[in-house]
Design a protein around this motif. Sequence first.
Motif, PDB file in Angstrom:
ATOM      1  N   ASN A 126       7.916   6.171   5.861  1.00  0.00           N
ATOM      2  CA  ASN A 126       7.608   5.121   6.843  1.00  0.00           C
ATOM      3  C   ASN A 126       8.146   3.757   6.438  1.00  0.00           C
ATOM      4  N   GLN A 158      -3.979  11.012   1.055  1.00  0.00           N
ATOM      5  CA  GLN A 158      -4.070   9.603   0.656  1.00  0.00           C
ATOM      6  C   GLN A 158      -3.567   9.477  -0.772  1.00  0.00           C
ATOM      7  N   ARG A 190       0.685   5.453   1.087  1.00  0.00           N
ATOM      8  CA  ARG A 190       1.421   6.101   2.162  1.00  0.00           C
ATOM      9  C   ARG A 190       2.077   5.118   3.111  1.00  0.00           C
ATOM     10  N   ASP A 191       1.659   3.844   3.066  1.00  0.00           N
ATOM     11  CA  ASP A 191       2.249   2.840   3.955  1.00  0.00           C
ATOM     12  C   ASP A 191       3.415   2.098   3.341  1.00  0.00           C
TER      13      ASP A 191
END
Length: 196
Positions: A126, A158, A190-191
């Motif tokens: 991402n 996560q 994860r971001d």
Amino acid sequence: NVTGWLRRGLVAGTADSGRFIMRGDMDDWPFRGNEGQLEALIEVSGVDLDYVPAWPRATRMQGTARFLGSSMDVGGKVGSIGGVPVQTFTAHLEDFRQPVLELRYAADADLTDMLGFIRQSPLLDNVDLDLDQFAFTGAARTTGFLKAPLKAGGEPLQIDGRLLLDGNGFTERVSNVQLDGIAGVVGYDRDGVRGA
């Protein structure tokens, strides 16, 4: 769910020794209401495990697995996960019926190797970032926590990790900008990644 996860993910390995205790009426197994006792302690080596889909395989794991009732704890070290040796890890499954893998890890390795692991993982899926335009030098330490439901349809994975830099070098290949003596902490989840 746990046996299915192990069947899919357990690629290789040896149980070097083990102890097993079971007391109680097998009709009451797995003794969720403390009607009996189930405990197993197993020393393992040479374990290769696909622990979470789309993540680099953990290879040459060694350590101790302890099963107590319907839970499992594992601790030890990993020869390589995506090219990074993991000096210490602990893994916990609280309940085989609703299994959620909780993994804590610490690793010291060359920063280039750690970035190789990140390339092989979904961490940059991402993020609009091409790591190939950068060159890094020096060793670093990473610590973190990963939580992954093993039951189909569970919550997404996560991860919360830290990369500790101390005297590392950095080169941006296009402009040839170079920095030396970098120190600080880079967080990743994860971001994406963030630095301080």
